[in-house]
Design a protein around this motif. Structure first.
Motif, PDB file in Angstrom:
ATOM      1  N   UNK A 123       0.838  -1.188   0.000  1.00 13.48           N
ATOM      2  CA  UNK A 123       0.000   0.000   0.000  1.00 13.48           C
ATOM      3  C   UNK A 123       0.883   1.251   0.000  1.00 13.48           C
ATOM      4  N   UNK A 124       0.387   2.290  -0.620  1.00 18.69           N
ATOM      5  CA  UNK A 124       1.019   3.604  -0.515  1.00 18.69           C
ATOM      6  C   UNK A 124       0.385   4.341   0.662  1.00 18.69           C
ATOM      7  N   UNK A 125       1.215   4.898   1.533  1.00  9.67           N
ATOM      8  CA  UNK A 125       0.697   5.635   2.675  1.00  9.67           C
ATOM      9  C   UNK A 125       0.312   7.041   2.225  1.00  9.67           C
ATOM     10  N   UNK A 156      -4.013   0.771  -1.827  1.00 13.73           N
ATOM     11  CA  UNK A 156      -3.353  -0.396  -2.431  1.00 13.73           C
ATOM     12  C   UNK A 156      -2.790  -0.060  -3.799  1.00 13.73           C
ATOM     13  N   UNK A 157      -1.629  -0.622  -4.112  1.00 15.26           N
ATOM     14  CA  UNK A 157      -1.042  -0.425  -5.441  1.00 15.26           C
ATOM     15  C   UNK A 157      -1.822  -1.207  -6.483  1.00 15.26           C
ATOM     16  N   UNK A 158      -2.364  -2.352  -6.068  1.00 17.03           N
ATOM     17  CA  UNK A 158      -3.123  -3.213  -6.975  1.00 17.03           C
ATOM     18  C   UNK A 158      -4.561  -3.290  -6.485  1.00 17.03           C
ATOM     19  N   UNK A 159      -5.494  -3.082  -7.395  1.00 19.84           N
ATOM     20  CA  UNK A 159      -6.908  -3.127  -7.042  1.00 19.84           C
ATOM     21  C   UNK A 159      -7.257  -4.518  -6.522  1.00 19.84           C
ATOM     22  N   UNK A 160      -7.846  -4.622  -5.300  1.00 24.19           N
ATOM     23  CA  UNK A 160      -8.086  -5.946  -4.711  1.00 24.19           C
ATOM     24  C   UNK A 160      -9.111  -6.786  -5.451  1.00 24.19           C
ATOM     25  N   UNK A 161      -9.917  -6.184  -6.326  1.00 25.22           N
ATOM     26  CA  UNK A 161     -10.933  -6.933  -7.061  1.00 25.22           C
ATOM     27  C   UNK A 161     -10.496  -7.212  -8.488  1.00 25.22           C
ATOM     28  N   UNK A 162     -10.020  -6.168  -9.191  1.00 25.66           N
ATOM     29  CA  UNK A 162      -9.670  -6.334 -10.604  1.00 25.66           C
ATOM     30  C   UNK A 162      -8.267  -6.882 -10.812  1.00 25.66           C
ATOM     31  N   UNK A 163      -7.384  -6.706  -9.820  1.00 29.81           N
ATOM     32  CA  UNK A 163      -6.005  -7.139  -9.986  1.00 29.81           C
ATOM     33  C   UNK A 163      -5.151  -6.195 -10.821  1.00 29.81           C
ATOM     34  N   UNK A 164      -5.730  -5.068 -11.233  1.00 27.21           N
ATOM     35  CA  UNK A 164      -5.000  -4.080 -12.026  1.00 27.21           C
ATOM     36  C   UNK A 164      -4.491  -2.962 -11.120  1.00 27.21           C
ATOM     37  N   UNK A 165      -3.580  -2.143 -11.663  1.00 24.61           N
ATOM     38  CA  UNK A 165      -3.071  -1.014 -10.897  1.00 24.61           C
ATOM     39  C   UNK A 165      -4.222  -0.079 -10.540  1.00 24.61           C
ATOM     40  N   UNK A 166      -4.223   0.408  -9.310  1.00 20.79           N
ATOM     41  CA  UNK A 166      -5.272   1.329  -8.891  1.00 20.79           C
ATOM     42  C   UNK A 166      -5.118   2.655  -9.620  1.00 20.79           C
ATOM     43  N   UNK A 167      -6.216   3.384  -9.707  1.00 23.98           N
ATOM     44  CA  UNK A 167      -6.204   4.675 -10.385  1.00 23.98           C
ATOM     45  C   UNK A 167      -6.491   5.800  -9.423  1.00 23.98           C
ATOM     46  N   UNK A 168      -6.954   6.906  -9.951  1.00 26.38           N
ATOM     47  CA  UNK A 168      -7.284   8.048  -9.114  1.00 26.38           C
ATOM     48  C   UNK A 168      -6.063   8.846  -8.719  1.00 26.38           C
ATOM     49  N   UNK A 225       6.160   6.673   1.235  1.00 26.97           N
ATOM     50  CA  UNK A 225       6.199   5.622   2.254  1.00 26.97           C
ATOM     51  C   UNK A 225       5.234   4.518   1.834  1.00 26.97           C
ATOM     52  N   UNK A 226       5.667   3.282   1.985  1.00 22.18           N
ATOM     53  CA  UNK A 226       4.868   2.129   1.577  1.00 22.18           C
ATOM     54  C   UNK A 226       4.683   1.176   2.755  1.00 22.18           C
ATOM     55  N   UNK A 227       3.495   0.649   2.848  1.00 19.40           N
ATOM     56  CA  UNK A 227       3.122  -0.300   3.912  1.00 19.40           C
ATOM     57  C   UNK A 227       3.007  -1.674   3.277  1.00 19.40           C
ATOM     58  N   UNK A 228       3.765  -2.633   3.796  1.00 19.10           N
ATOM     59  CA  UNK A 228       3.751  -3.995   3.276  1.00 19.10           C
ATOM     60  C   UNK A 228       3.146  -4.914   4.320  1.00 19.10           C
ATOM     61  N   UNK A 229       2.028  -5.533   3.972  1.00 18.87           N
ATOM     62  CA  UNK A 229       1.256  -6.352   4.897  1.00 18.87           C
ATOM     63  C   UNK A 229       1.549  -7.818   4.629  1.00 18.87           C
ATOM     64  N   UNK A 230       2.176  -8.480   5.577  1.00 20.96           N
ATOM     65  CA  UNK A 230       2.523  -9.895   5.447  1.00 20.96           C
ATOM     66  C   UNK A 230       1.556 -10.735   6.268  1.00 20.96           C
ATOM     67  N   UNK A 231       0.965 -11.752   5.627  1.00 19.74           N
ATOM     68  CA  UNK A 231       0.090 -12.660   6.356  1.00 19.74           C
ATOM     69  C   UNK A 231       0.773 -14.010   6.506  1.00 19.74           C
TER      70      UNK A 231
END
Length: 335
Positions: A70-72, A97-109, A125-131
């Protein structure tokens, strides 16, 4: 380019807390999310900045999937009620999010995308979420976060994630309510207003928010029902002094969340704000007001109110939801 854990706020004037390209170490239990942050500082103008994360692997070849990135996004704060602990200026807030969670494409806006330009003296700054999944074997896992920019060598920061030999339970037992409704989702995504199938898209987007909160063990104050504070689809009628309640629409919306089938992990929701209704004559005297205020609170019909509360309790017991149901009728005193 440097990294740190997820508990540090990255203010715009922060100095690096680790060396350029240095290793980042984090720890997590199984069935836990553990974030880290990557800071990219532009000492000169940077173009086409990208960031990616590899899988994390153990010495035995076991894998943890790449982090979600994610971009902060920063918001300007111009005043604070707490001079000691408050912070003025640009404050880190939303995660885009850098990638749209539904389409899988780069987010816009305005704040989306997966490639950035950084002006000299600024940073991203970027947030990396590890599960760490339940079935991940304990041990040490290693991988890389790679940052690239046009005309410059890539920077690969080593990541070490130590997985403990225990599993966090699902559901969690520490409850906290976060107030999100589909109405708030609609206001935050104004583009939905102009779409033909607005209601469906609004409901789908609200569910995605609900799923993300659920995955991170955040309880919504009530499962997404398509409504906001109030009856949430319940139909209340009064005839000859008797209260009658139609639960059909409410149950259709709420039950998948309460039994867990609406969630990918099938774990039920842990809280349910019960439908809110207080019988107070409205200004015209021909119906019932939902909200009580200092002008009308003494006119509550206590008999009808008692009947409604009894209907609610009986329904919650019959559905098996009573241990997760709650309500606050008078949470902000007005006297």
């Amino acid at each position: 380019v440097w990294g740190t854990h997820g508990n540090r706020k990255i203010w715009p004037d922060i100095k690096p807390v680790s060396r350029h390209g240095a290793e980042i170490k984090i720890k997590a239990a199984r069935n836990e999310w553990e974030p880290l942050q990557i800071v990219v500082m532009g000492h000169s103008n940077l173009s086409g900045v990208t960031i990616s994360a590899s899988e994390l692997s153990s010495s035995d070849g076991d894998l943890i999937l790449p982090a979600t990135i994610y971009r902060e996004h920063y918001l300007p704060v111009t005043s604070t009620a707490n001079a000691e602990h408050g912070h003025l200026g640009m404050v880190p807030d939303g995660l885009v999010p850098l990638v749209h969670p539904v389409t899988g494409k780069a987010t816009g806006g305005k704040y989306g995308g997966n490639e950035f330009d950084i002006d000299a003296g600024n940073m991203e700054v970027f947030w990396l979420d590890n599960y760490v999944a339940v079935d991940v074997k304990p041990g040490v896992y290693r991988g890389f976060v790679t940052v690239a920019a046009e005309g410059l060598d890539e920077v690969s920061l080593p990541v070490e994630l130590e997985v403990f030999d225990f599993v966090l339970s699902s559901p969690k037992h520490l409850l906290a309510a976060f107030q999100l409704s589909s109405g708030k989702v609609r206001k935050s995504h104004p583009g939905l207003e102009s779409t033909v199938d607005r209601r469906r898209k609004q409901a789908d987007l609200a569910h995605n928010y609900e799923e993300m909160m659920h995955n991170h063990y955040i309880n919504n104050w009530s499962p997404i029902t398509g409504f906001n504070y109030g009856l949430n689809g319940v139909k209340v009628s009064v005839e000859d002094g008797r209260v009658s309640v139609d639960w059909s629409d409410f149950d259709k919306l709420v039950e998948p969340y309460m039994n867990g089938s609406a969630y990918n992990d099938n774990v039920p929701a842990q809280s349910l704000f019960v439908p809110y209704w207080i019988p107070v004559k409205n200004k015209k005297g021909d119906g019932w007001a939902r909200r009580v205020n200092k002008q009308n609170y003494q006119n509550i019909d206590l008999d009808l109110f008692g009947q409604y509360v009894e209907e609610v309790e009986n329904h919650m017991v019959n559905k098996g939801w009573i241990d997760r149901a709650y309500v606050f009728y008078f949470d902000e005193p007005f006297i």
